[in-house]
Design an enzyme around this catalytic site. Structure first.
Site, PDB file in Angstrom:
ATOM      1  N   ASN A  10     -10.173  -0.250   0.615  1.00 10.78           N
ATOM      2  CA  ASN A  10      -8.715  -0.190   0.530  1.00 10.78           C
ATOM      3  C   ASN A  10      -8.280  -0.798  -0.805  1.00 10.78           C
ATOM      4  OD1 ASN A  10      -5.968  -0.737   0.740  1.00 10.78           O
ATOM      5  ND2 ASN A  10      -6.070  -1.427   2.867  1.00 10.78           N
ATOM      6  N   HIS A  29      -3.215   6.903   2.833  1.00  9.69           N
ATOM      7  CA  HIS A  29      -3.680   5.601   2.348  1.00  9.69           C
ATOM      8  C   HIS A  29      -5.074   5.356   2.921  1.00  9.69           C
ATOM      9  CE1 HIS A  29      -4.110   1.530   1.346  1.00  9.69           C
ATOM     10  NE2 HIS A  29      -3.746   1.023   2.499  1.00  9.69           N
ATOM     11  N   CYS A  58       0.817  -1.223   0.000  1.00 14.44           N
ATOM     12  CA  CYS A  58       0.000   0.000   0.000  1.00 14.44           C
ATOM     13  C   CYS A  58       0.849   1.271   0.000  1.00 14.44           C
ATOM     14  CB  CYS A  58      -0.951  -0.011   1.186  1.00 14.44           C
ATOM     15  SG  CYS A  58      -1.951  -1.501   1.237  1.00 14.44           S
TER      16      CYS A  58
HETATM   17  N1  COA Z   1     -18.473  -8.473  10.865  1.00 17.94           N
HETATM   18  C1  COA Z   1     -18.862  -8.764  12.120  1.00 17.94           C
HETATM   19  N2  COA Z   1     -18.013  -9.183  13.081  1.00 17.94           N
HETATM   20  C2  COA Z   1     -16.712  -9.302  12.738  1.00 17.94           C
HETATM   21  C3  COA Z   1     -16.248  -9.016  11.444  1.00 17.94           C
HETATM   22  C4  COA Z   1     -17.188  -8.595  10.502  1.00 17.94           C
HETATM   23  N3  COA Z   1     -16.837  -8.284   9.229  1.00 17.94           N
HETATM   24  N4  COA Z   1     -14.912  -9.211  11.412  1.00 17.94           N
HETATM   25  C5  COA Z   1     -14.552  -9.630  12.634  1.00 17.94           C
HETATM   26  N5  COA Z   1     -15.648  -9.684  13.440  1.00 17.94           N
HETATM   27  C6  COA Z   1     -15.725 -10.086  14.838  1.00 17.94           C
HETATM   28  C7  COA Z   1     -14.573 -10.965  15.266  1.00 17.94           C
HETATM   29  O1  COA Z   1     -14.837 -12.313  14.940  1.00 17.94           O
HETATM   30  C8  COA Z   1     -14.549 -10.717  16.757  1.00 17.94           C
HETATM   31  O2  COA Z   1     -15.551 -11.482  17.359  1.00 17.94           O
HETATM   32  P1  COA Z   1     -15.293 -12.221  18.771  1.00 17.94           P
HETATM   33  O3  COA Z   1     -15.053 -11.090  19.735  1.00 17.94           O
HETATM   34  O4  COA Z   1     -16.568 -12.949  18.989  1.00 17.94           O
HETATM   35  O5  COA Z   1     -14.084 -13.077  18.561  1.00 17.94           O
HETATM   36  C9  COA Z   1     -14.948  -9.254  16.897  1.00 17.94           C
HETATM   37  O6  COA Z   1     -15.611  -8.922  15.658  1.00 17.94           O
HETATM   38  C10 COA Z   1     -13.778  -8.316  17.097  1.00 17.94           C
HETATM   39  O7  COA Z   1     -12.791  -8.671  16.140  1.00 17.94           O
HETATM   40  P2  COA Z   1     -11.453  -7.885  16.046  1.00 17.94           P
HETATM   41  O8  COA Z   1     -10.570  -8.528  15.049  1.00 17.94           O
HETATM   42  O9  COA Z   1     -10.932  -7.677  17.447  1.00 17.94           O
HETATM   43  O10 COA Z   1     -11.965  -6.498  15.473  1.00 17.94           O
HETATM   44  P3  COA Z   1     -11.193  -5.137  15.375  1.00 17.94           P
HETATM   45  O11 COA Z   1     -11.870  -4.136  16.242  1.00 17.94           O
HETATM   46  O12 COA Z   1      -9.701  -5.313  15.546  1.00 17.94           O
HETATM   47  O13 COA Z   1     -11.476  -4.728  13.873  1.00 17.94           O
HETATM   48  C11 COA Z   1     -10.355  -4.650  11.759  1.00 17.94           C
HETATM   49  C12 COA Z   1     -10.984  -5.542  12.826  1.00 17.94           C
HETATM   50  C13 COA Z   1      -9.830  -5.520  10.634  1.00 17.94           C
HETATM   51  C14 COA Z   1     -11.434  -3.699  11.234  1.00 17.94           C
HETATM   52  C15 COA Z   1      -9.210  -3.820  12.428  1.00 17.94           C
HETATM   53  O14 COA Z   1      -8.355  -4.685  13.161  1.00 17.94           O
HETATM   54  C16 COA Z   1      -8.398  -3.052  11.435  1.00 17.94           C
HETATM   55  O15 COA Z   1      -8.900  -2.155  10.784  1.00 17.94           O
HETATM   56  N6  COA Z   1      -7.088  -3.361  11.299  1.00 17.94           N
HETATM   57  C17 COA Z   1      -6.250  -2.739  10.304  1.00 17.94           C
HETATM   58  C18 COA Z   1      -6.557  -3.354   8.968  1.00 17.94           C
HETATM   59  C19 COA Z   1      -5.957  -2.619   7.807  1.00 17.94           C
HETATM   60  O16 COA Z   1      -6.107  -1.419   7.687  1.00 17.94           O
HETATM   61  N7  COA Z   1      -5.288  -3.363   6.917  1.00 17.94           N
HETATM   62  C20 COA Z   1      -4.701  -2.874   5.739  1.00 17.94           C
HETATM   63  C21 COA Z   1      -3.490  -2.076   6.026  1.00 17.94           C
HETATM   64  S1  COA Z   1      -2.710  -1.580   4.565  1.00 17.94           S
END
Ligand code: COA
Length: 331
Positions: free
Chosen positions: A288, A258, A112
């Site tokens: 993204n 980004h 990215c």
């Molecule tokens: N819909 C509903 N629930 C979801 C889900 C979705 N699409 N994706 C994950 N969950 C659930 C998980 O299973 C978890 O459930 P549990 O508590 O029962 O285990 C809960 O939501 C929390 O998951 P978690 O992974 O802790 O969520 P988060 O708050 O960290 O959010 C992202 C997840 C991916 C949105 C976040 O971590 C993020 O934005 N990270 C950076 C990603 C990024 O920008 N990547 C590219 C960089 S170039």
């Protein structure tokens, strides 16, 4: 300082839209969860057209807006983590499509952060090669190729698209850049190539022990680690670029970050003590698109009059690698 002048910007995004409600029909998720955690509402998804096609269309628009022809371009820098071929490069395919025969062609894979790396490379080539007049930097991605639409934690994030800029050298102008990477974080965001099968039958040694077995070619991510990394480097890179340019973050007119996640950008804005309206965002509509996200947003920012001639603009990217990159220049 020697910097670059942007002569033309173009973009090409696929027609097909994949909304949060569409995804809710495929995996266990919902619009409210996705919007509150990411800010994304929909993404564009290619319907069979190759990555290089999006790249070529975006390049043609950028050339037209620059008032130039393909044959005027001396160097094409293409960035992608989702090219159609191992070889030839995306840059060579674009060269063929726009008729830039004879130009230098380079592909860059910095995930990215790719566009910002490519933009800075363009400036460095222009600065050191007097015979080079115009450089095309084009970023094109089809993340849908490597997205697992059974994995709700990643499939909500990514989309497809391309954008390009044509640049020339400009003397006595604002320019600074700050680029880097931390390979120790490689395992937090990766997509595997095909496993090697050599004729001696030796098993390929893999380093991606964190990746779930059978993940195939799909993107694997440790969302929390990537989130932590992104919220740290986004303000850090912006501040480093400002320091090198001799300006304060508040002096920047428009930051084009980004487009990964609204919350990441909001956290960075707080750290930088800047209002959110300094940041141009279009992630709600496109998600993204990896290296294409900054130039697609930049193109839209110009089209909407949010970036004007003379503005101090900052591009800041971060992504797999883990890589980070920023530039400040005058539009
Ligand atoms: N819909 C509903 N629930 C979801 C889900 C979705 N699409 N994706 C994950 N969950 C659930 C998980 O299973 C978890 O459930 P549990 O508590 O029962 O285990 C809960 O939501 C929390 O998951 P978690 O992974 O802790 O969520 P988060 O708050 O960290 O959010 C992202 C997840 C991916 C949105 C976040 O971590 C993020 O934005 N990270 C950076 C990603 C990024 O920008 N990547 C590219 C960089 S170039």
């Amino acid at each position: 300082m020697t910097g670059v002048k942007i002569l033309g910007v173009g973009k090409c995004v696929p027609e097909g839209r994949l909304t949060n409600d569409d995804l809710a029909k495929i995996v266990d998720t919902n619009d409210e969860w996705i919007v509150s955690r990411t800010g994304i509402s929909s993404r564009r998804i290619a319907a069979g057209e190759p990555t290089f096609h999006l790249a070529a269309e975006a390049s043609k628009q950028a050339l037209e807006r620059a008032g130039l022809k393909g044959e005027d371009i001396g160097l094409i820098i293409a960035t992608s983590i989702t090219p159609d071929y191992y070889t030839p490069s995306v840059a060579c395919m674009v060269q063929r499509e726009i008729g830039a025969t004879g130009s230098m062609t380079i592909d860059v894979n910095c995930a990215c952060s790719g566009f910002v790396y490519g933009f800075d490379m363009a400036k460095r080539y222009l600065q050191t090669d007097d015979s080079l007049k115009y450089v095309l930097v084009v970023s094109a991605e089809e993340l849908s190729k490597i997205t697992d639409y059974k994995d709700r934690s990643t499939c909500i994030l990514f989309g497809d698209g391309a954008a390009a800029v044509v640049v020339e050298r400009k003397e006595d102008t604002l320019y600074s850049s700050y680029l880097g990477a931390d390979g120790n974080g490689a395992q937090f965001l990766m997509a595997r190539n095909v496993l090697g099968k050599n004729p001696l039958g030796r098993e390929e040694t893999v380093i991606d022990e964190k990746m779930p077995e059978g993940n195939g070619p799909y993107l694997y991510q440790d969302g929390k680690e990537v989130y932590r990394f992104a919220t740290r480097v986004l303000p850090m890179v912006t501040k480093e670029c400002c320091q090198k340019a001799g300006i304060e973050p508040g002096d920047i007119d428009v930051i084009v970050p980004h487009q990964a996640n609204f919350r990441i950008i909001e956290t960075a804005a707080k750290n930088l003590k800047l209002p959110m309206d300094k940041f141009f965002l279009n992630l709600s509509e496109y998600g993204n698109t990896s290296s294409a996200s900054i130039p697609i947003a930049f193109c839209e920012a110009i089209e909407k009059g949010k970036v004007k001639s003379g503005d101090k603009v900052c591009f800041v990217g971060f992504g797999a690698g883990l890589t980070y990159a920023g530039v400040i220049f005058e539009y």
